[in-house]
Design a protein around this motif. Sequence first.
Motif, PDB file in Angstrom:
ATOM      1  N   UNK A 210       0.841  -1.204   0.000  1.00  0.00           N
ATOM      2  CA  UNK A 210       0.000   0.000   0.000  1.00  0.00           C
ATOM      3  C   UNK A 210       0.875   1.253   0.000  1.00  0.00           C
ATOM      4  N   UNK A 211       1.938   1.259   0.826  1.00  0.00           N
ATOM      5  CA  UNK A 211       2.838   2.416   0.876  1.00  0.00           C
ATOM      6  C   UNK A 211       3.462   2.676  -0.491  1.00  0.00           C
ATOM      7  N   UNK A 212       3.938   1.631  -1.144  1.00  0.00           N
ATOM      8  CA  UNK A 212       4.566   1.780  -2.455  1.00  0.00           C
ATOM      9  C   UNK A 212       3.565   2.285  -3.487  1.00  0.00           C
ATOM     10  N   UNK A 213       2.350   1.743  -3.453  1.00  0.00           N
ATOM     11  CA  UNK A 213       1.334   2.172  -4.419  1.00  0.00           C
ATOM     12  C   UNK A 213       0.974   3.634  -4.207  1.00  0.00           C
ATOM     13  N   UNK A 214       0.826   4.048  -2.961  1.00  0.00           N
ATOM     14  CA  UNK A 214       0.495   5.447  -2.661  1.00  0.00           C
ATOM     15  C   UNK A 214       1.639   6.354  -3.073  1.00  0.00           C
ATOM     16  N   UNK A 215       2.867   5.954  -2.782  1.00  0.00           N
ATOM     17  CA  UNK A 215       4.042   6.745  -3.131  1.00  0.00           C
ATOM     18  C   UNK A 215       4.116   6.934  -4.653  1.00  0.00           C
ATOM     19  N   UNK A 216       3.906   5.866  -5.405  1.00  0.00           N
ATOM     20  CA  UNK A 216       3.947   5.955  -6.866  1.00  0.00           C
ATOM     21  C   UNK A 216       2.838   6.868  -7.389  1.00  0.00           C
ATOM     22  N   UNK A 217       1.646   6.749  -6.831  1.00  0.00           N
ATOM     23  CA  UNK A 217       0.526   7.586  -7.285  1.00  0.00           C
ATOM     24  C   UNK A 217       0.799   9.059  -7.013  1.00  0.00           C
ATOM     25  N   UNK A 218       1.326   9.352  -5.848  1.00  0.00           N
ATOM     26  CA  UNK A 218       1.628  10.747  -5.491  1.00  0.00           C
ATOM     27  C   UNK A 218       2.722  11.296  -6.400  1.00  0.00           C
ATOM     28  N   UNK A 219       3.761  10.492  -6.660  1.00  0.00           N
ATOM     29  CA  UNK A 219       4.841  10.947  -7.528  1.00  0.00           C
ATOM     30  C   UNK A 219       4.331  11.231  -8.930  1.00  0.00           C
ATOM     31  N   UNK A 220       3.452  10.389  -9.452  1.00  0.00           N
ATOM     32  CA  UNK A 220       2.887  10.619 -10.785  1.00  0.00           C
ATOM     33  C   UNK A 220       2.052  11.891 -10.816  1.00  0.00           C
ATOM     34  N   UNK A 221       1.253  12.108  -9.775  1.00  0.00           N
ATOM     35  CA  UNK A 221       0.420  13.319  -9.721  1.00  0.00           C
ATOM     36  C   UNK A 221       1.286  14.570  -9.630  1.00  0.00           C
ATOM     37  N   UNK A 222       2.310  14.519  -8.798  1.00  0.00           N
ATOM     38  CA  UNK A 222       3.200  15.679  -8.664  1.00  0.00           C
ATOM     39  C   UNK A 222       3.898  15.955  -9.989  1.00  0.00           C
ATOM     40  N   UNK A 223       4.329  14.910 -10.660  1.00  0.00           N
ATOM     41  CA  UNK A 223       4.978  15.060 -11.956  1.00  0.00           C
ATOM     42  C   UNK A 223       4.029  15.732 -12.942  1.00  0.00           C
ATOM     43  N   UNK A 224       2.766  15.282 -12.985  1.00  0.00           N
ATOM     44  CA  UNK A 224       1.779  15.880 -13.885  1.00  0.00           C
ATOM     45  C   UNK A 224       1.516  17.344 -13.547  1.00  0.00           C
ATOM     46  N   UNK A 225       1.423  17.632 -12.264  1.00  0.00           N
ATOM     47  CA  UNK A 225       1.165  19.017 -11.835  1.00  0.00           C
ATOM     48  C   UNK A 225       2.317  19.919 -12.231  1.00  0.00           C
ATOM     49  N   UNK A 226       3.560  19.465 -12.011  1.00  0.00           N
ATOM     50  CA  UNK A 226       4.725  20.277 -12.360  1.00  0.00           C
ATOM     51  C   UNK A 226       4.831  20.486 -13.865  1.00  0.00           C
ATOM     52  N   UNK A 227       4.578  19.438 -14.636  1.00  0.00           N
ATOM     53  CA  UNK A 227       4.626  19.583 -16.091  1.00  0.00           C
ATOM     54  C   UNK A 227       3.559  20.554 -16.581  1.00  0.00           C
ATOM     55  N   UNK A 228       2.384  20.489 -16.013  1.00  0.00           N
ATOM     56  CA  UNK A 228       1.315  21.404 -16.391  1.00  0.00           C
ATOM     57  C   UNK A 228       1.680  22.845 -16.048  1.00  0.00           C
ATOM     58  N   UNK A 229       2.312  23.024 -14.892  1.00  0.00           N
ATOM     59  CA  UNK A 229       2.707  24.377 -14.478  1.00  0.00           C
ATOM     60  C   UNK A 229       3.780  24.934 -15.387  1.00  0.00           C
ATOM     61  N   UNK A 230       4.699  24.083 -15.836  1.00  0.00           N
ATOM     62  CA  UNK A 230       5.777  24.546 -16.703  1.00  0.00           C
ATOM     63  C   UNK A 230       5.258  24.861 -18.106  1.00  0.00           C
ATOM     64  N   UNK A 231       4.325  24.065 -18.599  1.00  0.00           N
ATOM     65  CA  UNK A 231       3.825  24.229 -19.961  1.00  0.00           C
ATOM     66  C   UNK A 231       2.784  25.331 -20.102  1.00  0.00           C
ATOM     67  N   UNK A 232       2.141  25.709 -19.027  1.00  0.00           N
ATOM     68  CA  UNK A 232       1.073  26.707 -19.124  1.00  0.00           C
ATOM     69  C   UNK A 232       1.651  28.066 -19.496  1.00  0.00           C
ATOM     70  N   UNK A 233       0.900  28.865 -20.269  1.00  0.00           N
ATOM     71  CA  UNK A 233       1.406  30.183 -20.670  1.00  0.00           C
ATOM     72  C   UNK A 233       1.500  31.104 -19.451  1.00  0.00           C
TER      73      UNK A 233
END
Length: 117
Positions: free
Chosen positions: A10-33
Motif C-alpha cells: 500500500x505504501x509503495x502504491x500510494x508513493x507511486x501515485x503521489x509521484x505521478x500526480x506531482x509530476x503531472x502538476x509540475x509539467x502542467x505548471x511549466x507548460x502553461x502560458x
Amino acid sequence: MKTDILKKLIKEAVREAIQEEIKDILLEAVRSPKTVVNENANPIPYSTKPTITNINPDIKRNLRSMIGGEFDATISANSSHAQSAYTPPPVNTAGEGSSLPGGEVSLNQIMGLMSTK
C-alpha cells in the motif's frame, strides 16, 4: 497475506501515485502560458505641509477660557522626570512536578527513537 507485506504494498502504491500526480502538476505548471501582470496604479499625492486654518480670535479666547490655560504653553522635561524601568518580580516557572528527571540518555537510545519513524 501478512499485514506487513500488505502495508508495504500500500505504501509503495500510494508513493507511486503521489509521484505521478506531482509530476503531472509540475509539467502542467511549466507548460502553461505565463501571464505578466502590469500594475498601473496612480499614486495618491501626499502632502507633508500642515493645513492652516484661520480661527476667529473670539473662538480662540473662548476655547482658552474653557480649557483654563494658554495653548502656547511650553513644557520642559529631561530624563530625570521619566519613570524608572519596570522590573517584574521573580517568578518560579518550574512548578512542582514540572522538572525533568535527572540522568543521562545514551546515543543508542536517541538513535533508537529516531529510527522508529
